[in-house]
Design a protein around this motif. Sequence first.
Motif, mmCIF file in Angstrom:
data_model
loop_
_atom_site.group_PDB
_atom_site.id
_atom_site.type_symbol
_atom_site.label_atom_id
_atom_site.label_comp_id
_atom_site.label_asym_id
_atom_site.label_seq_id
_atom_site.Cartn_x
_atom_site.Cartn_y
_atom_site.Cartn_z
ATOM 1 N N SER A 1 -3.672 8.438 -5.636
ATOM 2 C CA SER A 1 -4.775 7.741 -6.300
ATOM 3 C C SER A 1 -5.614 8.713 -7.129
ATOM 4 C CB SER A 1 -5.648 7.032 -5.266
ATOM 5 O OG SER A 1 -4.926 6.016 -4.607
ATOM 6 N N GLN B 1 -14.692 -0.242 3.584
ATOM 7 C CA GLN B 1 -13.503 -1.085 3.652
ATOM 8 C C GLN B 1 -13.650 -2.203 4.685
ATOM 9 O OE1 GLN B 1 -10.029 1.347 3.712
ATOM 10 N NE2 GLN B 1 -8.706 -0.301 4.440
ATOM 11 N N LEU C 1 -9.581 1.449 -10.465
ATOM 12 C CA LEU C 1 -9.040 2.701 -11.015
ATOM 13 C C LEU C 1 -9.338 2.810 -12.509
ATOM 14 C CD1 LEU C 1 -7.330 5.081 -9.905
ATOM 15 C CD2 LEU C 1 -5.325 3.897 -10.779
ATOM 16 N N SER D 1 -5.467 -0.186 -0.547
ATOM 17 C CA SER D 1 -4.286 0.434 -1.164
ATOM 18 C C SER D 1 -4.650 1.746 -1.839
ATOM 19 C CB SER D 1 -3.679 -0.531 -2.177
ATOM 20 O OG SER D 1 -2.563 0.045 -2.816
ATOM 21 N N LEU D 2 -5.816 1.795 -2.477
ATOM 22 C CA LEU D 2 -6.270 3.053 -3.080
ATOM 23 C C LEU D 2 -6.544 4.109 -2.020
ATOM 24 C CD1 LEU D 2 -8.782 1.982 -5.908
ATOM 25 C CD2 LEU D 2 -6.576 3.109 -6.195
ATOM 26 N N ALA E 1 -5.170 -8.445 -5.142
ATOM 27 C CA ALA E 1 -5.329 -7.086 -4.620
ATOM 28 C C ALA E 1 -4.954 -6.048 -5.663
ATOM 29 C CB ALA E 1 -4.470 -6.907 -3.368
ATOM 30 N N VAL E 2 -3.867 -6.302 -6.413
ATOM 31 C CA VAL E 2 -3.447 -5.358 -7.451
ATOM 32 C C VAL E 2 -4.477 -5.305 -8.573
ATOM 33 C CG1 VAL E 2 -1.710 -4.907 -9.216
ATOM 34 C CG2 VAL E 2 -1.001 -5.502 -6.915
ATOM 35 N N GLU F 1 -7.290 -3.219 -7.326
ATOM 36 C CA GLU F 1 -6.907 -1.800 -7.273
ATOM 37 C C GLU F 1 -6.933 -1.166 -8.660
ATOM 38 O OE1 GLU F 1 -2.967 0.940 -6.201
ATOM 39 O OE2 GLU F 1 -2.971 -1.219 -5.797
ATOM 40 N N ARG G 1 3.891 0.624 -4.171
ATOM 41 C CA ARG G 1 3.335 -0.728 -4.235
ATOM 42 C C ARG G 1 4.402 -1.776 -3.922
ATOM 43 N NH1 ARG G 1 1.155 1.136 -8.952
ATOM 44 N NH2 ARG G 1 2.545 -0.196 -10.183
ATOM 45 N N GLY H 1 -6.895 -4.539 -1.986
ATOM 46 C CA GLY H 1 -6.781 -3.677 -3.157
ATOM 47 C C GLY H 1 -7.399 -2.315 -2.951
ATOM 48 N N LEU H 2 -8.630 -2.285 -2.408
ATOM 49 C CA LEU H 2 -9.287 -0.994 -2.199
ATOM 50 C C LEU H 2 -8.630 -0.210 -1.065
ATOM 51 C CD1 LEU H 2 -13.012 -2.058 -2.718
ATOM 52 C CD2 LEU H 2 -11.423 -1.032 -4.350
ATOM 53 N N TRP I 1 -10.181 -8.044 -2.211
ATOM 54 C CA TRP I 1 -10.969 -6.826 -2.363
ATOM 55 C C TRP I 1 -10.579 -5.794 -1.298
ATOM 56 C CZ3 TRP I 1 -14.095 -5.613 -6.318
ATOM 57 C CH2 TRP I 1 -14.476 -6.657 -7.186
#
Length: 826
Positions: free
Chosen positions: A466, A445, A757, A458-459, A749-750, A753, A729, A455-456, A452
């Motif tokens: 997640s 991260q 996924l 957030s996971l 970002a979404v 993410e 979110r 988004g990652l 990037w």
Amino acid sequence: MSPWRQAARATRREFLAGDLLTVFAALVLGVAVMTAVGTLVNRVTLALTSSAAEVLGGDLGLSGRQDIPRSFDEEAQRRGLRHTRMVSFPSVLFHGEASQMAGISAVEASYPLRGTLEISGDTPDGAAHPAAPPAPGQAYADARLLDALGLRIGDDLEFGAGHVRIAAVLAAEPDASGELLQLAPPLMVNRADVDGAGLLGPGSRASYRLMFAGDTGQIADFREWLKPRAGDWRLLGIEDTQRGLRNAFDRAGRFLALSALLAVLLSGVATALAANRFAVRRIDQVAVLRCLGARQNDILATFALQLLFTAVPACLIGVALGMAVQSGLVELLGSLVPNRLPLPQAMPALAGAGIGLLLLLGFALPPLLRLRGIPPMRVLNRSFAATPPVSVLAYGAALAATLALTVQATGDARLAAWVLGGLAALATLAGLAGAGLLWLLRRLQHRLHGAWRLGLASLARRRALSVLQLVGLSLSLCALLLLAVVGPGLLGQWQARLPADTPNYFLMNIQPDQSGPVLAKLKALGVAKPEVEPFGTGRLLSINGRPPQRLDRDPDDNDDGNRPVNFSWRHTFPPANTLVSGRFWAADSTAAEASVEEAWAQRYGVKLGDRITLLMGEQERQFTVTSLRKAEWDSFRVNFFLLLNEGAVGDAPYNLISSFHLPHARASELGAMTRDFPNLSLLDIDAILSRVREVMTRVGQAVQLVMGFSLMAGLLVLLAALQSTAGERRYDSAVLRTLGARRTQLRGAVLVEFGALGLSASILAVGAAAAIGTLVARQVFELSLPAPWPALLLGGLLGTVLSMLAGWWGTRRVLRVPPALALRED
């Protein structure tokens, strides 16, 4: 606080909010598909069972190759049972220069004991009507037989040493109805005509039958009396009837069961995901109520009643929809189902509603149990109780109970084991892969930037949710691929078993010296590459020096297994066969080797290396089993259970058999061949092929209807999985926008993410769908289905794109909400 009143108000207010609507739709789909499939299976099973006595021509019977002693008739009469005798055998009939193989049925005046004999053509309107058996000197003939011999009603037919007059067209006979594979057209005569014609000699291949009818209790007692006295005769009961129709529905039922199984499982997953979101969104509400003095049990009861108020109408609508769908399935299957289906029973509908309640209690209640542990301090911090052990137990119990009901309704535990085992392995693998992916993201991260990193991150921040999303997405995408790609592929493989050039004629009893002329005539008719196969009949004397014993023999079947056996021989491996184990002999081999079809090997417990002894004519020959193979019996090619090495057969007696395809327009030209060679027996199976193709077409339509419900359930799971973190979110986006993040950054970002996924879920789903599809095709459907990688990869790509689009669409709604309002809502 009244839980009932509060739950009623909250249900009306929150139904269209999203969470309860998803639960409602999932329950409707699960109940509908199980009600539809369960009711259809139940109705067809009841129809086949209730009509079995009519199909058999009686309630109980004895059958064998020798005439049955009159003492059985006398005992039946003493017990108050009705009885009748029949004898059937194949015979070539002649009229002028025309000849035709026919199945002769000789009956007595008391025939039939059950069901109705119907004839046509003896009245001015020609309509079929019930009739008594033919009188001595008369016969009822099938329309195909009349056409083949050029006969009309009232004509005389040469019959053994005498003649019989065609009195009517045979429209329906009880002990032949419902069978898909009736090769030779039937002729029904009086038993006295057969006895007087001298047709029941030693080589007649006659089958004798003695049938009984009476009350259920009388038949059960008489069956017990017959068992020890049956000797070489086989007992016949209702379980022996309608086998052709049962076999035709067997594979169709597996397709329906596959669709229903996936629909119920996906409905459960969608319910669990939606209920989890429902519970998470009410954490703060529970905390506030706890601060105001509300008791834990009252709060839990309120939310449970909300789900119950949602489930009751969902189950009712699902049952009604399922009953409508099963009526549509009956229409799609058309003539494949019995004409007089009984009315639907309550049990399948109750089972469907029961599955709905199990989905509710097992998959929606466990998330609510977590709300019991919400402390009042939740209003000041973000703590949330972990899933209690009782919730995990509830999930497991609900899953087991749901699957048990599903298997009971569809009647295919083997299919359920393979599919659910594969999906369980996928869920485990997805959970481990998700944990590993999050572990990797935490270490990468700090090296990322911009969208990037957001988004990652957030996971990684919502690890449990997640992983749950990844599992739900993987299962839904895998199920959708099984339904949209593997299911049609299996149907296509089944239909490909009968290509346009499938043999539609069998030519039997060809003498060896007639091989050349017969093949030449077939070529002249336009048959491509006609072939003949040797056909020998002998007796199986021993296996490894011991008398043969059938392992699958019914306890009531007193046949000792030492029965006639048909076999052939050749130098090369036969077409429409697959080598299962061992090796097939070389073309120039002269060793005494045998190749056994695996079903026959299982029947007698034969293994590689065993020695089988055959009586071939007047000689005993011993062969060693060196290979096991699987024959494709539905290819309509000439196949044999037992194949011998041609180099070791010697001078065993035999005749020849051939199967070939001939366009229907040239079928009339085959009559000249049977006139030139009167000994030949010609079997026309064009009607059979048309019937089997009809089965495939109609079953395909019915399966597509059920698959439509399953696909909707899969899309519902996909939606529920993507919505499960919508609230989090929205809150995160509001915080980031307050800190100055731009809308383009949040959208990027979404997309990162949900792209990560969706891509992870698609990779897992594509691999699992390929593995499960291949195993299910081979182990359950007995088909060879190579993994359709292009279609699967395209489906995986579409799943990834759909995941990103869902994230993008959700971001649009979030970005429209002012940050201050979003923070107040969350």
